[in-house]
Scaffold this motif. Structure first.
Motif, mmCIF file in Angstrom:
data_model
loop_
_atom_site.group_PDB
_atom_site.id
_atom_site.type_symbol
_atom_site.label_atom_id
_atom_site.label_comp_id
_atom_site.label_asym_id
_atom_site.label_seq_id
_atom_site.Cartn_x
_atom_site.Cartn_y
_atom_site.Cartn_z
ATOM 1 N N PHE A 1 1.351 -1.170 0.100
ATOM 2 C CA PHE A 1 0.058 -0.101 0.474
ATOM 3 C C PHE A 1 0.651 1.487 -0.070
ATOM 4 N N SER A 2 2.260 0.935 0.115
ATOM 5 C CA SER A 2 3.477 2.004 -0.302
ATOM 6 C C SER A 2 3.309 2.298 -1.042
ATOM 7 N N LEU A 3 3.576 4.393 -2.001
ATOM 8 C CA LEU A 3 3.522 4.950 -2.912
ATOM 9 C C LEU A 3 4.302 4.192 -4.066
ATOM 10 N N CYS A 4 5.346 4.142 -3.172
ATOM 11 C CA CYS A 4 6.528 3.073 -4.057
ATOM 12 C C CYS A 4 6.126 1.659 -4.590
ATOM 13 N N ALA B 1 5.202 0.400 -8.324
ATOM 14 C CA ALA B 1 6.068 -1.033 -8.648
ATOM 15 C C ALA B 1 4.821 -1.142 -9.862
ATOM 16 N N TRP B 2 3.551 -1.519 -9.458
ATOM 17 C CA TRP B 2 1.966 -2.479 -9.759
ATOM 18 C C TRP B 2 2.402 -1.662 -11.636
ATOM 19 N N LEU C 1 8.693 -5.478 -7.855
ATOM 20 C CA LEU C 1 8.809 -4.616 -6.547
ATOM 21 C C LEU C 1 9.792 -3.079 -6.060
ATOM 22 N N GLY C 2 9.007 -2.260 -5.256
ATOM 23 C CA GLY C 2 9.134 -1.068 -5.078
ATOM 24 C C GLY C 2 10.483 -1.572 -4.471
ATOM 25 N N SER C 3 11.224 -0.276 -4.629
ATOM 26 C CA SER C 3 12.910 -0.296 -4.283
ATOM 27 C C SER C 3 12.406 0.687 -2.061
#
Length: 269
Positions: free
Chosen positions: A145-148, A152-153, A237-239
């Motif tokens: 649920f993070s912006l990152c 990524a999605w 993945l989000g970094s």
């Protein structure tokens, strides 16, 4: 979206896999490809031209053997990570494609070249390791649920064809309220479905089949389990690299998968 692909090529066999993946994506998205080689060593001036010419021949051969029509070759000198990052910024690349990097003894203390490239880059990074280079059919996106993670999605969605599947996976840790775990899992699933529905507004209508799941456990354990059971050919993945500490060090989970990639990895920056 993906109209300008940059491939960082170190003249290795692993880098050739990245070129093949870029060629496949270029055909899918009608994109332009730039092959970049960075010369890190310093040679006498009269030798440098020979080194540059040899690198250019290798890049041209890679482009021709993969039938990349719209291709530009670029040779630069300097430290690999910042030079690749600068080139991606100057070229306004949509995606940086790179092959696997073998960790050397001295790099264990300073992180691998791939770690440093991932930290420096401000464009999405695709680590290409699958030698078959078939079109992606299954992508697994870690969603917290993070912006990152949401960004990524979206990147994963745009990378896939309409025949592929994209699974958004959320990890839920019940903590001390284990007796309420089932109710909380149901709530978490509703939140994930709502988040995916909201993200749909930011991507084209035509895209992959969307799936979502919530599983109990720490993030890495949940991902490992899903990787083993679902066997995706792309991990998204989000970094999470926006904090002052995280700008210096990639998250442990992201670093683990970059160093031991179970499949191709798309990393949002």
């Amino acid at each position: 979206m993906y109209k300008n692909l940059l491939v960082a090529h170190d003249l290795s066999v692993e880098a050739d896999i990245a070129v093949r993946r870029a060629a496949q994506l270029a055909r899918l998205h009608d994109a332009r490809v730039t092959l970049l080689h960075v010369i890190e060593e310093y040679f006498p001036e009269r030798m440098m031209q020979t080194v540059r010419e040899a690198a250019e021949v290798a890049l041209r051969d890679a482009a021709q053997s993969n039938a990349i029509g719209n291709c530009h070759l670029l040779i630069r000198q300097g430290r690999a990570a910042p030079t690749i990052s600068e080139a991606a910024h100057e070229l306004k690349a949509d995606l940086l494609v790179i092959g696997a990097h073998h960790q050397q003894l001295l790099e264990r203390f300073d992180g691998t070249t791939l770690d440093r490239i991932a930290r420096h880059s401000r464009v999405p990074l695709l680590l290409a390791v699958d030698e078959s280079v078939s079109s992606y059919t299954r992508a697994l996106s870690g969603m917290d649920f993070s912006l990152c993670a949401c960004h990524a999605w979206r990147l994963g969605y745009r990378l896939l064809s309409s025949s592929a599947e994209l699974l958004a996976l959320n990890a839920y840790e019940p903590g001390k309220e284990a007796d309420k775990a089932e109710r909380h899992l149901a709530t978490q699933r509703d939140l994930l479905r709502q988040a995916i529905q909201e993200e749909r507004a930011h991507v084209p209508d035509m895209g992959p089949r969307l799936l979502c799941a919530v599983q109990s456990g720490p993030f890495k354990e949940v991902l490992d389990r899903a990787l083993g059971e679902w066997k995706p050919d792309l991990l998204v993945l989000g970094s999470r690299s926006r904090g002052s500490i995280e700008q210096a060090f990639l998250g442990n989970v992201v670093r683990h998968y970059l160093r031991r990639p179970p499949c191709d990895i798309l990393l949002s920056q």
